[in-house]
Design a protein around this motif. Structure first.
Motif, PDB file in Angstrom:
ATOM      1  N   ALA A 136       0.849  -1.171  -0.112  1.00 17.27           N
ATOM      2  CA  ALA A 136       0.132   0.008  -0.077  1.00 17.27           C
ATOM      3  C   ALA A 136       0.682   1.208   0.149  1.00 17.27           C
ATOM      4  N   ASP A 137       0.438   2.117  -0.726  1.00 17.42           N
ATOM      5  CA  ASP A 137       1.393   3.392  -0.866  1.00 17.42           C
ATOM      6  C   ASP A 137       0.353   4.739  -0.329  1.00 17.42           C
ATOM      7  N   ILE A 138       1.063   5.485   0.295  1.00 22.76           N
ATOM      8  CA  ILE A 138       0.607   6.917   0.729  1.00 22.76           C
ATOM      9  C   ILE A 138       0.853   7.995  -0.166  1.00 22.76           C
ATOM     10  N   ASN A 139      -0.096   8.716  -0.686  1.00 19.10           N
ATOM     11  CA  ASN A 139       0.106   9.910  -1.609  1.00 19.10           C
ATOM     12  C   ASN A 139       0.431  11.098  -0.755  1.00 19.10           C
ATOM     13  N   PHE A 140       1.576  11.564  -0.694  1.00 20.96           N
ATOM     14  CA  PHE A 140       2.196  12.713  -0.373  1.00 20.96           C
ATOM     15  C   PHE A 140       2.574  13.877  -1.283  1.00 20.96           C
ATOM     16  N   GLY A 141       2.182  13.529  -2.446  1.00 17.16           N
ATOM     17  CA  GLY A 141       2.664  14.136  -3.719  1.00 17.16           C
ATOM     18  C   GLY A 141       1.621  15.028  -4.281  1.00 17.16           C
TER      19      GLY A 141
ATOM     20  N   VAL B 226       4.106  -4.570   2.434  1.00 13.95           N
ATOM     21  CA  VAL B 226       4.774  -3.457   2.283  1.00 13.95           C
ATOM     22  C   VAL B 226       4.324  -2.196   2.073  1.00 13.95           C
ATOM     23  N   LEU B 227       4.963  -1.257   2.915  1.00 11.34           N
ATOM     24  CA  LEU B 227       4.222   0.098   3.056  1.00 11.34           C
ATOM     25  C   LEU B 227       5.152   1.109   2.181  1.00 11.34           C
ATOM     26  N   SER B 228       4.826   2.058   1.450  1.00 12.48           N
ATOM     27  CA  SER B 228       5.678   2.915   0.649  1.00 12.48           C
ATOM     28  C   SER B 228       4.866   4.231   0.684  1.00 12.48           C
TER      29      SER B 228
END
Ligand SMILES: Cc1cc2nc3c(=O)[nH]c(=O)nc-3n(C[C@H](O)[C@H](O)[C@H](O)COP(=O)(O)O)c2cc1C
Length: 336
Positions: free
Chosen positions: A103-108, A144-146
């Motif tokens: 899973a990915d967190i959007n900081f962009g 996985v965490l990105s």
């Protein structure tokens, strides 16, 4: 190690060397595009388009489609944007049974609506809150965490590095940097020197993203920054075979691919029709062709016509007319 035995590292590498990733792109990185690209080969990891963590929890009607990680969940990362930390935790719990890579967190994301609400790149203004968000996600999510981010509001490498170190300390496994400021659009070139510095300074893999439209761009970025991986967005929609081409060129400098551009266009429409809900068909097909049409001699004319088409079958008829008129555009040998 016994000669001939398969070497298995004690800790498996998170990403293969020079990993190739498909970028998250709203209305573009859906299952149909991922499947088209996977058929060509060369792709190591695909991101879904960003899903709203809050919408997932409120069971909005299309969320299942945004969260569709097929056809290869083990090669797919689901990206979320969130304003409230609790919503991300709920969303991660919601997808806990999906056998996805991560899973990915959007900081962009710098889209005004999301940024003003406090999501996407707005998190970069509060490093402590962003690190807390990662810590909470880490405690919830076992795979996985990105995270994907930009440079932030101003060019300040020290601040960027400190921000990323905070995320890593909080439990992030890898991150992707799209090296543009929050306010910058595609006209301004990405600053890949920041990708290189971050890749050297962080103890987790750093993936670089931005402006890889051809094999030569990839070669240049690899020389310049040597990150753990390369994420492609627009270049992958224009040339869904680009990952296969990059991998082939790595193996042999003379590698080339003969691409059937007409068959690829029809294959994409087949995938849209069979993999996506009817309400998505036209918008997704139009968005795809706004990039893919760049392959053709009369790109603007074709794109304009496809954009006006009222159905997928009308698009097929436009494509048939086009290739009857410009048969030379049907196939092409791609080496770059
Ligand atoms: C149509 C479109 C939609 C995008 N949607 C997202 C998104 O959902 N999440 C995200 O992190 N970035 C998003 N981006 C940014 C891309 O992931 C990527 O960072 C950017 O396009 C630069 O890479 P490129 O030069 O390879 O296209 C989007 C970009 C485009 C063009």
């Amino acid at each position: 190690m016994r000669v001939g035995a398969v070497y298995t590292p004690a800790v498996p590498e998170l990403l293969p060397p020079d990993a190739l990733l498909l970028a998250p792109m709203v209305a573009v990185s859906h299952r149909a595009l991922r499947e088209l690209i996977l058929d060509f080969g060369g792709l190591d990891l695909a991101f879904t388009e960003m899903a709203s963590a809050a919408a997932v929890v409120s069971a909005s009607p299309y969320e299942e489609w945004y969260l569709d990680a097929e056809p290869e969940p083990a090669k797919t990362c689901i990206q979320f944007y969130t304003v409230k930390p609790e919503r991300l935790v709920d969303a991660l719990k919601y997808i806990k049974d999906k056998a996805v890579f991560g899973a990915d967190i959007n900081f962009g994301c710098s889209a005004p609506a999301i940024r003003q609400a406090g999501g996407g790149v707005a998190w970069m203004q509060d490093p402590a809150a962003a690190a807390d968000l990662v810590r909470l996600a880490r405690a919830t999510w076992p795979r996985v965490l990105s995270a994907k981010l930009r440079l932030g509001e101003s060019e300040d490498y020290g601040a960027l590095k400190a921000f990323c170190e905070g995320l890593v300390e909080a439990g992030l496994d890898f991150l992707t940097l799209h090296p543009r400021l929050a306010s910058e659009r595609f006209r301004r070139k990405g600053r890949w020197d920041h990708v290189g510095r971050l890749a050297r300074d962080l103890k987790v893999p750093v993936v670089g993203n931005g402006d890889i439209l051809r094999v030569r761009d990839w070669e240049e970025k690899r020389r310049e920054a040597a990150p753990a991986g390369f994420m492609l967005g627009r270049g992958a929609v224009m040339r869904p075979w680009i990952f296969a081409l990059i991998k082939g060129r790595q193996a042999s400098p003379d590698f080339s691919l003969e691409i059937d551009l007409e068959a690829t266009a029809h294959r994409f429409l087949d995938l849209v029709a069979t993999r996506l809900p009817p309400d998505f068909h036209l918008t997704r097909a139009r968005r795809f062709f706004s990039y893919y049409s760049s392959n053709f001699s009369f790109a603007h004319h074709l794109q304009w016509k496809l954009d006006k088409a009222p159905s997928l079958s009308a698009m097929r008829a436009i494509l048939a007319d086009y290739f009857a008129e410009v048969p030379g555009d049907r196939t092409r040998v791609e080496a770059d």
